[in-house]
Design an enzyme around this catalytic site. Structure first.
Site, mmCIF file in Angstrom:
data_model
loop_
_atom_site.group_PDB
_atom_site.id
_atom_site.type_symbol
_atom_site.label_atom_id
_atom_site.label_comp_id
_atom_site.label_asym_id
_atom_site.label_seq_id
_atom_site.Cartn_x
_atom_site.Cartn_y
_atom_site.Cartn_z
ATOM 1 N N ASN A 65 -7.967 -1.643 7.837
ATOM 2 C CA ASN A 65 -6.496 -1.167 7.492
ATOM 3 C C ASN A 65 -6.308 0.253 8.170
ATOM 4 O O ASN A 65 -5.329 0.332 8.552
ATOM 5 C CB ASN A 65 -6.464 -1.314 5.843
ATOM 6 C CG ASN A 65 -5.108 -0.859 5.685
ATOM 7 O OD1 ASN A 65 -3.949 -1.413 5.553
ATOM 8 N ND2 ASN A 65 -5.065 0.168 4.590
ATOM 9 N N ASP A 77 -13.006 4.713 1.468
ATOM 10 C CA ASP A 77 -12.153 3.916 0.441
ATOM 11 C C ASP A 77 -12.978 3.090 -0.423
ATOM 12 O O ASP A 77 -13.180 1.946 -0.089
ATOM 13 C CB ASP A 77 -11.396 3.221 1.171
ATOM 14 C CG ASP A 77 -10.090 2.550 0.473
ATOM 15 O OD1 ASP A 77 -10.198 2.805 -0.745
ATOM 16 O OD2 ASP A 77 -9.286 1.752 0.889
ATOM 17 N N CYS A 117 -9.172 3.833 -6.079
ATOM 18 C CA CYS A 117 -8.469 2.756 -6.953
ATOM 19 C C CYS A 117 -8.916 3.268 -8.308
ATOM 20 O O CYS A 117 -8.518 2.469 -9.195
ATOM 21 C CB CYS A 117 -8.654 1.549 -6.611
ATOM 22 S SG CYS A 117 -10.420 1.063 -6.517
ATOM 23 N N GLN A 145 -5.169 -3.988 0.548
ATOM 24 C CA GLN A 145 -4.291 -3.350 0.051
ATOM 25 C C GLN A 145 -3.134 -4.250 -0.466
ATOM 26 O O GLN A 145 -2.648 -4.975 0.611
ATOM 27 C CB GLN A 145 -3.738 -1.937 0.828
ATOM 28 C CG GLN A 145 -4.653 -1.190 1.213
ATOM 29 C CD GLN A 145 -5.327 -0.303 -0.022
ATOM 30 O OE1 GLN A 145 -4.893 -0.295 -0.878
ATOM 31 N NE2 GLN A 145 -6.509 0.565 0.313
ATOM 32 N N TYR A 200 -16.575 1.776 4.060
ATOM 33 C CA TYR A 200 -15.862 0.773 3.392
ATOM 34 C C TYR A 200 -14.512 0.577 3.723
ATOM 35 O O TYR A 200 -13.383 0.493 3.345
ATOM 36 C CB TYR A 200 -15.673 1.455 1.890
ATOM 37 C CG TYR A 200 -16.576 2.086 1.112
ATOM 38 C CD1 TYR A 200 -17.496 1.565 0.642
ATOM 39 C CD2 TYR A 200 -16.792 3.608 1.191
ATOM 40 C CE1 TYR A 200 -18.808 2.092 -0.134
ATOM 41 C CE2 TYR A 200 -17.597 4.213 0.619
ATOM 42 C CZ TYR A 200 -18.653 3.530 -0.229
ATOM 43 O OH TYR A 200 -19.636 4.393 -0.717
ATOM 44 N N GLU A 241 -3.474 4.117 -7.508
ATOM 45 C CA GLU A 241 -4.313 4.578 -6.044
ATOM 46 C C GLU A 241 -4.095 5.881 -5.794
ATOM 47 O O GLU A 241 -2.859 6.367 -6.042
ATOM 48 C CB GLU A 241 -3.632 3.690 -5.022
ATOM 49 C CG GLU A 241 -4.726 3.388 -3.698
ATOM 50 C CD GLU A 241 -5.790 2.474 -3.774
ATOM 51 O OE1 GLU A 241 -6.649 2.340 -2.748
ATOM 52 O OE2 GLU A 241 -5.726 1.727 -4.610
ATOM 53 N N GLU A 287 -18.597 -1.629 7.258
ATOM 54 C CA GLU A 287 -18.152 -2.544 6.091
ATOM 55 C C GLU A 287 -19.328 -3.460 5.815
ATOM 56 O O GLU A 287 -19.620 -3.926 6.800
ATOM 57 C CB GLU A 287 -16.998 -3.175 6.368
ATOM 58 C CG GLU A 287 -16.396 -4.501 5.443
ATOM 59 C CD GLU A 287 -16.110 -4.031 3.968
ATOM 60 O OE1 GLU A 287 -16.714 -4.642 3.237
ATOM 61 O OE2 GLU A 287 -15.595 -2.909 3.937
#
Length: 241
Positions: A98, A174, A199, A65, A93, A233, A114
């Site tokens: 984060n 995400d 996004c 981010q 993801y 976002e 991930e």
């Protein structure tokens, strides 16, 4: 399109030496099939989220981010969503951890996936730096994890991870700009609560057409990660009907 030659390296070393008297500075040079690193290829970011300092290693050329101030708002928004939720959290993801690191305190256990090796490496570093003990991150794509959850394939990367021991009633996704594939949407729709960070409003709209067959949108937020551009976002919180 030109290779990084000895002249380039010599000039960069001289510039680094000149600036290093005032700054902690690193250089990365890239050309076709070439990468030169003088110093570190990452920065360490410290974010204060609801009074708690979180430490994140941000590696060059890896997903993250980009806007720290707005990211703090996103993490606090997600924490607010998760306060009344229970049991365990699944995240797809997850990047460098984060969200999963910031949300670990809201759940008994967190399992995150991930595909990027560098992001998983950073995530493991960040887990240790933040003393998070209830979070496991595995290197798998969302498609592979869907196959594992459906019993279609077995993966050596899941060795030591008992998927049946998790009681995940909440899932956070995400995804990249392309959004989720249909099978992943089907998997996500199995959970009571869904947090979708996006996004790309266009693929978000497409995926919400799928998810709102079984879930209602309860909260929606827009985070201006990219000021002075058309990019935006979004965060959506859905619960089963």
């Amino acid at each position: 399109h030109k290779p990084l030659d000895d002249e380039w390296l010599s000039e960069i070393k001289a510039l680094k030496e000149k600036l290093s008297s005032k700054y902690k500075i690193d250089f990365i040079g890239r050309a076709r099939k070439q990468k030169e690193v003088l110093g570190d290829d990452f920065v360490t970011e410290r974010l204060t989220v609801n009074g708690q300092e979180l430490i994140y290693q941000q590696v060059e050329n890896s997903f993250t981010q980009p806007n720290a101030k707005v990211n703090i708002n996103m993490l606090e928004w997600a924490q607010d969503l998760c306060k009344p939720l229970k049991n365990d959290l699944l995240e797809l993801y997850c990047g460098n951890g984060n969200f999963s690191i910031a949300l670990a305190g809201c759940f008994n256990k967190v399992l995150a996936t991930e595909i990027s090796k560098s992001s998983v490496h950073s995530a493991q570093y960040n887990i240790a730096k933040n003393n998070v003990e209830n979070l496991d991150i595995i290197r798998m794509s969302s498609e592979e994890f869907t196959q594992a959850m459906n019993g279609e394939r077995t993966f050596s990367r899941l060795e030591g991870i008992d998927l049946k021991s998790y009681d995940c009633q909440t899932i956070l996704v995400d995804p990249p700009r392309a959004g989720m594939d249909e099978l992943t949407c089907d998997l996500v729709a199995n959970y009571e609560s869904i947090i979708y960070i996006s996004c790309n409003p266009e693929t978000l709209e497409r995926d919400l057409d799928h998810l709102t067959r079984t879930h209602n949108v309860k909260r929606f937020a827009i985070f201006d990660q990219f000021p002075y551009t058309h990019h935006i976002e979004s965060g959506v919180f859905l619960q089963r009907k």
